[in-house]
Write a protein that holds these residues in place. Structure first.
Motif, PDB file in Angstrom:
ATOM      1  N   VAL A 118      87.799  40.135  44.706  1.00 17.35           N
ATOM      2  CA  VAL A 118      86.967  40.965  44.372  1.00 17.35           C
ATOM      3  C   VAL A 118      87.307  42.307  45.291  1.00 17.35           C
ATOM      4  CG1 VAL A 118      84.683  41.571  44.290  1.00 17.35           C
ATOM      5  CG2 VAL A 118      85.503  39.238  43.700  1.00 17.35           C
ATOM      6  N   ASN A 119      87.492  42.222  46.454  1.00 14.63           N
ATOM      7  CA  ASN A 119      87.862  43.473  47.365  1.00 14.63           C
ATOM      8  C   ASN A 119      88.828  44.475  46.611  1.00 14.63           C
ATOM      9  OD1 ASN A 119      86.061  42.781  49.423  1.00 14.63           O
ATOM     10  ND2 ASN A 119      87.571  41.914  50.636  1.00 14.63           N
ATOM     11  N   LEU A 120      89.892  43.701  46.107  1.00 12.89           N
ATOM     12  CA  LEU A 120      90.853  44.666  45.556  1.00 12.89           C
ATOM     13  C   LEU A 120      90.470  45.241  44.353  1.00 12.89           C
ATOM     14  CD1 LEU A 120      94.841  43.735  45.090  1.00 12.89           C
ATOM     15  CD2 LEU A 120      93.316  44.286  42.803  1.00 12.89           C
ATOM     16  N   LEU A 121      89.792  44.650  43.443  1.00 17.31           N
ATOM     17  CA  LEU A 121      89.135  45.281  42.314  1.00 17.31           C
ATOM     18  C   LEU A 121      88.052  46.190  42.769  1.00 17.31           C
ATOM     19  CD1 LEU A 121      88.867  41.745  39.942  1.00 17.31           C
ATOM     20  CD2 LEU A 121      90.539  43.646  39.731  1.00 17.31           C
ATOM     21  N   LEU A 122      87.397  46.122  43.686  1.00 15.05           N
ATOM     22  CA  LEU A 122      86.356  46.965  44.165  1.00 15.05           C
ATOM     23  C   LEU A 122      87.118  48.237  44.716  1.00 15.05           C
ATOM     24  CD1 LEU A 122      83.670  45.102  45.851  1.00 15.05           C
ATOM     25  CD2 LEU A 122      83.626  45.728  43.402  1.00 15.05           C
ATOM     26  N   LEU A 123      88.238  48.086  45.399  1.00  9.97           N
ATOM     27  CA  LEU A 123      89.075  49.168  45.763  1.00  9.97           C
ATOM     28  C   LEU A 123      89.458  50.229  44.604  1.00  9.97           C
ATOM     29  CD1 LEU A 123      91.293  47.984  48.588  1.00  9.97           C
ATOM     30  CD2 LEU A 123      89.305  49.689  48.830  1.00  9.97           C
ATOM     31  N   ARG A 124      89.827  49.406  43.628  1.00 10.71           N
ATOM     32  CA  ARG A 124      90.401  50.193  42.443  1.00 10.71           C
ATOM     33  C   ARG A 124      89.187  50.598  41.412  1.00 10.71           C
ATOM     34  NH1 ARG A 124      94.708  52.760  42.398  1.00 10.71           N
ATOM     35  NH2 ARG A 124      95.284  52.125  40.260  1.00 10.71           N
ATOM     36  N   GLY A 125      88.086  50.256  41.406  1.00 13.02           N
ATOM     37  CA  GLY A 125      86.949  50.406  40.781  1.00 13.02           C
ATOM     38  C   GLY A 125      86.960  49.617  39.269  1.00 13.02           C
ATOM     39  N   ALA A 126      87.615  48.601  39.387  1.00 11.32           N
ATOM     40  CA  ALA A 126      88.022  47.719  38.582  1.00 11.32           C
ATOM     41  C   ALA A 126      87.064  46.820  37.930  1.00 11.32           C
ATOM     42  CB  ALA A 126      89.449  47.174  38.677  1.00 11.32           C
ATOM     43  N   ILE A 127      85.773  47.075  37.912  1.00  7.78           N
ATOM     44  CA  ILE A 127      84.789  46.165  37.502  1.00  7.78           C
ATOM     45  C   ILE A 127      83.652  47.241  36.902  1.00  7.78           C
ATOM     46  CG2 ILE A 127      82.857  44.612  38.189  1.00  7.78           C
ATOM     47  CD1 ILE A 127      84.390  43.472  40.345  1.00  7.78           C
ATOM     48  N   GLY A 128      83.476  46.760  35.440  1.00 11.21           N
ATOM     49  CA  GLY A 128      82.559  47.526  34.620  1.00 11.21           C
ATOM     50  C   GLY A 128      83.222  48.575  33.885  1.00 11.21           C
TER      51      GLY A 128
ATOM     52  N   ARG B 135      79.234  44.253  34.332  1.00 18.08           N
ATOM     53  CA  ARG B 135      80.068  44.714  33.325  1.00 18.08           C
ATOM     54  C   ARG B 135      79.483  45.627  32.374  1.00 18.08           C
ATOM     55  NH1 ARG B 135      80.373  40.194  29.380  1.00 18.08           N
ATOM     56  NH2 ARG B 135      78.326  40.871  28.854  1.00 18.08           N
ATOM     57  N   ASP B 136      78.227  45.337  32.127  1.00 15.96           N
ATOM     58  CA  ASP B 136      77.503  46.141  31.054  1.00 15.96           C
ATOM     59  C   ASP B 136      77.040  47.551  31.492  1.00 15.96           C
ATOM     60  OD1 ASP B 136      77.958  44.135  29.388  1.00 15.96           O
ATOM     61  OD2 ASP B 136      75.936  43.299  29.823  1.00 15.96           O
ATOM     62  N   GLU B 137      76.558  47.426  32.815  1.00 16.31           N
ATOM     63  CA  GLU B 137      75.745  48.731  33.365  1.00 16.31           C
ATOM     64  C   GLU B 137      76.337  49.366  34.767  1.00 16.31           C
ATOM     65  OE1 GLU B 137      71.565  47.870  33.580  1.00 16.31           O
ATOM     66  OE2 GLU B 137      71.920  45.899  32.539  1.00 16.31           O
ATOM     67  N   ARG B 138      77.568  48.656  35.179  1.00 15.87           N
ATOM     68  CA  ARG B 138      77.771  48.912  36.722  1.00 15.87           C
ATOM     69  C   ARG B 138      76.789  48.770  37.511  1.00 15.87           C
ATOM     70  NH1 ARG B 138      83.051  53.170  37.707  1.00 15.87           N
ATOM     71  NH2 ARG B 138      84.529  51.420  37.043  1.00 15.87           N
ATOM     72  N   ARG B 139      75.763  47.744  37.236  1.00 19.18           N
ATOM     73  CA  ARG B 139      74.637  47.229  38.164  1.00 19.18           C
ATOM     74  C   ARG B 139      74.989  45.922  38.889  1.00 19.18           C
ATOM     75  NH1 ARG B 139      70.054  44.515  37.384  1.00 19.18           N
ATOM     76  NH2 ARG B 139      70.542  44.339  35.046  1.00 19.18           N
ATOM     77  N   PHE B 140      74.648  45.957  40.077  1.00 19.44           N
ATOM     78  CA  PHE B 140      75.179  44.475  40.900  1.00 19.44           C
ATOM     79  C   PHE B 140      73.923  44.007  41.356  1.00 19.44           C
ATOM     80  CE2 PHE B 140      78.873  47.667  40.432  1.00 19.44           C
ATOM     81  CZ  PHE B 140      79.801  46.701  40.186  1.00 19.44           C
ATOM     82  N   PRO B 141      73.256  43.048  41.093  1.00 25.17           N
ATOM     83  CA  PRO B 141      72.022  42.332  41.279  1.00 25.17           C
ATOM     84  C   PRO B 141      72.144  41.537  42.473  1.00 25.17           C
ATOM     85  CG  PRO B 141      72.900  41.350  39.301  1.00 25.17           C
ATOM     86  CD  PRO B 141      73.792  42.564  39.508  1.00 25.17           C
ATOM     87  N   THR B 142      72.985  42.111  43.625  1.00 28.68           N
ATOM     88  CA  THR B 142      73.052  41.561  45.025  1.00 28.68           C
ATOM     89  C   THR B 142      71.894  41.707  45.885  1.00 28.68           C
ATOM     90  OG1 THR B 142      74.148  43.130  45.740  1.00 28.68           O
ATOM     91  CG2 THR B 142      75.593  41.594  44.696  1.00 28.68           C
ATOM     92  N   LYS B 143      71.654  41.120  46.917  1.00 23.33           N
ATOM     93  CA  LYS B 143      70.948  41.386  48.147  1.00 23.33           C
ATOM     94  C   LYS B 143      70.857  42.797  48.522  1.00 23.33           C
ATOM     95  CE  LYS B 143      70.660  36.653  49.721  1.00 23.33           C
ATOM     96  NZ  LYS B 143      70.634  35.910  51.091  1.00 23.33           N
ATOM     97  N   THR B 144      71.883  43.571  48.160  1.00 20.96           N
ATOM     98  CA  THR B 144      72.045  44.946  48.849  1.00 20.96           C
ATOM     99  C   THR B 144      71.965  46.005  47.676  1.00 20.96           C
ATOM    100  OG1 THR B 144      74.387  45.115  48.296  1.00 20.96           O
ATOM    101  CG2 THR B 144      73.765  44.318  50.581  1.00 20.96           C
TER     102      THR B 144
END
Length: 755
Positions: free
Chosen positions: A383-393, A612-621
């Motif tokens: 997941v770190n790799l994909l986050l670095l590349r903006g590759a989610i959503g 995926r749909d909104e680039r919204r991440f329902p995590t604790k942060t």
């Protein structure tokens, strides 16, 4: 007339070995598939049934959870899917006369292959305390026996309610409702043994424990990394999606300890050219040492940071924890990574160049990443790799954990989970006016421990092969035998029916291929695929016996027998008309609003996915979380190898369809261990010699799998591979992944002793 099953139990310890073949999913595979289907079903029945597999007006394949596109092929199934259908729609029957002729001791001595080949179970069967064989029992008495045992417990938490991944949404929802109304969250399921690590990692990092990509995303990707997964054997229809991606210009990196024929060249049976020519799917094969994936992705992340190949806007706007992660990534060491992975510097640099060149990257994975001590940390690093590349959503990018069983993801969505979210329980309680327990229940490993320690006394399994699928076989079987009652809802025989509590029941159920008619008329059920699509499944065959009940009917009658008049839940209504179950699901489970209306549409509907749909991440942060776990990888003592358990081409999970592994050139047997020729030479293991595999674990207990034929095979150095469930005996019950508690079946240290 019922088809005749094999008479004897074939010898499985003398396999033949030939050079591995390419993924011959063309003419040879088609011919073999049709031959198997015809043997089980007859030609006409086989043809009519297979043409309904994975069709919008047909039934969902009882095998894997790979999704279907909107446009379906006439033959929308793979070789193993056809075998799964053939075994369920078989004309072979297991009758009371069969059980009279085969006492429990005889069944216990048979192979899983032989048991599965006997056919469909036709009557409820009961093993009384002290009895030596199953005897027929009517349904009313069967439910009375279960009620007697459950009511006699000191606490509801002494009962375990296990769920297989092929259970429908409707049955799973009723099953968890019954368990919680009874008073326990002991709802272990097969996810605990496969993708629990994925769910744990993804929930923490992106806020939802499911993949973020669709089938269309795969077709649009620039780069697809397939890590710790063998699609050719375990998810064959995925090969068609990879082929389509290649045709659109995608590059593919395969990260795996074994070279897999399906990734080297895929012969697509859907097109004449595909069968004749085939497609080389891999652009880069990284033959990694078992368990080295976290180290690989950590170094790639360091190199991406050094190259400035990151999506700064995405990191700034949508992520949390970047600084701590970046500091940890900076510590990644080339020498340590090469040691952990067994790869070369040029290989890793080539992979890096492909990642940098890709604007749309997808990472797919399966058990090769999820079944290690450090699995959750490994998936976080992906997941770190994909986050670095903006590759989610982003279209054509994201996380893609590839699930196994056809509705394993749906079962979890329906509430089959030993650690349910408070919001789910609150919604369930409001809808049914009950008070669900809040204490966490037992997962699979803790369920076995509870049985072993006398803290659990009843095991009720909704499908599956609990004994065959679980680790530490001798410990597990001893624990099962301590139970007062074991109950298995099944279509066919497996090892779990031969390893029982003091009393045991087999409850035969309808399969996916069977027509389901209840008081409210003909019914259908629903499933959720690996990418969050929910769709209907309608069987069209006459049931194997008039004495079968559907899974929803079994749960409803169980609940009435156990809970009695104290329950205000309309169990009879649910049994009569599954639409009433879906109405309740629509008011309890987010994303299922207007369930009956939406699932009536051909192809079903897609569940919402905030990242995926909104680039919204329902995590604790409230953001996607970078993580910075220490890098781990297995250390193996000299003279030992690291063993991974895996499937042959002729099996699906613990179901054995045949004794061949055509893609690896192994025929006629399963007790083989694949060893790199250089390792074999150092250990004195001649090709074709026989050896015992002896597991080594910190508890000092010797775990032995005897009589395996050595096969010299191009595995990664220091690594070995053998099939499960034969090698489950080597996996310690206490050897599990941090956080997820998934058995570490891919990280077994073994030594070799002459057989």
């Amino acid at each position: 007339m019922a088809a005749k099953p094999p008479a004897g139990d074939p010898v499985q310890d003398a396999p033949q070995v030939a050079p591995p073949q390419h993924a011959a999913a063309g003419l040879p595979a088609i011919g073999h598939t049709l031959k198997v289907a015809q043997e089980q079903m007859g030609l006409v029945r086989a043809t009519r049934t297979l043409l309904k597999v994975n069709q919008k007006d047909g039934f969902d394949c009882p095998g894997c959870a790979w999704p279907e596109g909107d446009k379906r092929h006439t033959a929308e199934f793979c070789e193993n899917g056809a075998k799964a259908v053939a075994e369920e729609a078989t004309l072979r029957r297991v009758t009371p006369e069969f059980f009279a002729a085969h006492p429990l001791a005889d069944l216990a001595g048979r192979s899983g292959y032989w048991l599965g080949q006997q056919g469909r179970i036709t009557r409820p069967m009961y093993l009384p305390e002290g009895g030596d064989r199953y005897e027929p029992v009517d349904w009313e008495r069967a439910f009375e026996i279960i009620a007697e045992e459950l009511r006699a417990l000191d606490s509801p938490d002494e009962a375990l309610f296990y769920t297989s991944g092929r259970t429908s949404n409707e049955a799973a929802f009723l099953f968890q409702l019954f368990a919680r109304e009874f008073g326990t969250n002991n709802l272990p399921d097969c996810s605990n043994m496969c993708h629990e690590s994925s769910g744990s990692a993804l929930t923490e990092t992106i806020g939802i424990g499911k993949g973020s990509v669709s089938l269309e995303d795969l077709h649009q990707a620039d780069l697809i990394i397939v890590a710790g997964q063998n699609p050719g054997t375990n998810h064959p229809r995925m090969l068609s999606a990879l082929e389509k991606a290649k045709e659109a210009g995608a590059k593919i990196i395969s990260v795996n300890p074994l070279p897999e024929a399906g990734m080297e060249r895929f012969k697509n049976p859907q097109t004449p050219l595909g069968m004749l020519k085939g497609t080389a799917l891999n652009d880069l094969f990284l033959q990694i040492r078992i368990g080295g994936d976290q180290a690989l992705f950590r170094l790639l992340n360091k190199l991406l940071l050094e190259a400035g190949a990151t999506d700064g806007a995405f990191i700034r706007d949508h992520t949390h924890g970047y600084e701590e992660f970046a500091a940890a990534a900076a510590e990644a060491d080339w020498d340590e990574t090469l040691k952990a992975t067994g790869l070369t510097r040029p290989e890793i640099e080539r992979a890096l160049a492909m990642v940098v060149a890709s604007k749309r990257t997808i990472v797919c994975w399966a058990m090769g990443l999820t079944q290690h001590k450090h699995s959750v940390a490994t998936i976080r690093e992906v997941v770190n790799l994909l986050l670095l590349r903006g590759a989610i959503g982003r279209p054509g990018a994201g996380v893609c954990p590839v699930r196994g069983h056809s509705n394993v993801q749906g079962d979890r969505t329906m509430g089959i989970f030993e650690r349910p979210a408070p919001a789910f329980l609150d919604a369930l309680d409001r809808e049914f006016d009950i008070t669900s327990p809040r204490a966490h229940g037992y997962d699979v490993v803790r369920s076995i421990e509870a049985l072993r320690d006398g803290k659990a006394k009843v095991l009720f399994a909704m499908g599956g092969n609990f004994v065959g699928a679980t680790p530490d076989t001798e410990v597990t079987e001893a624990a099962i035998r301590r139970a007062s009652l074991t109950v298995h809802v099944s279509t066919k025989l497996n090892r779990s029916h031969a390893v029982t509590g003091r009393r045991a029941l087999i409850l035969p159920t309808l399969g996916r291929t069977d027509k389901d008619v209840q008081a409210g008329g003909k019914q259908f059920v629903t499933v959720e695929d690996s990418m969050g699509m929910v769709h209907a499944s309608r069987g069209n065959l006459a049931p194997a016996s008039p004495h079968l009940l559907s899974e929803p009917a079994i749960v409803a009658r169980l609940a009435r027998a156990v809970l009695g008049s104290a329950s205000r839940t309309p169990w009879e209504e649910f049994e009569a008309d599954y639409a009433t179950i879906r109405d309740r699901i629509s008011r309890v489970v987010p994303g299922f609003e207007d369930f009956n209306v939406r699932v009536a549409r051909p192809g079903g509907f897609r569940l919402p996915h905030a990242p995926r749909d909104e680039r919204r991440f329902p995590t604790k942060t409230g953001k996607a979380n970078f993580t910075a776990a220490p890098v781990e990888y297995p250390r193996v003592p000299e003279g030992r190898l690291l063993l991974q358990t895996l499937r042959s081409h002729d099996q699906y999970n613990t179901t054995i369809y045949g004794l061949d592994d055509r893609y690896r050139g192994i025929t006629g047997g399963r007790r083989v261990v694949m060893v790199n020729p250089e390792d074999a030479a150092e250990l004195g293991l001649a090709d074709g010699s026989y050896t015992d595999l002896v597991g080594e674990w910190k508890d000092g207990v010797e775990r032995r799998a005897p009589g395996f034929r050595v096969v010299h095979y191009p595995t990664a150095r220091g690594c070995a591979a053998a099939y499960y469930p034969e090698t489950n005996v080597l996996v310690p019950l206490d050897s599990t992944a941090d956080t997820s508690n998934t058995p570490a079946s891919k990280s077994v240290v073994v030594r070799f002793e002459p057989a």
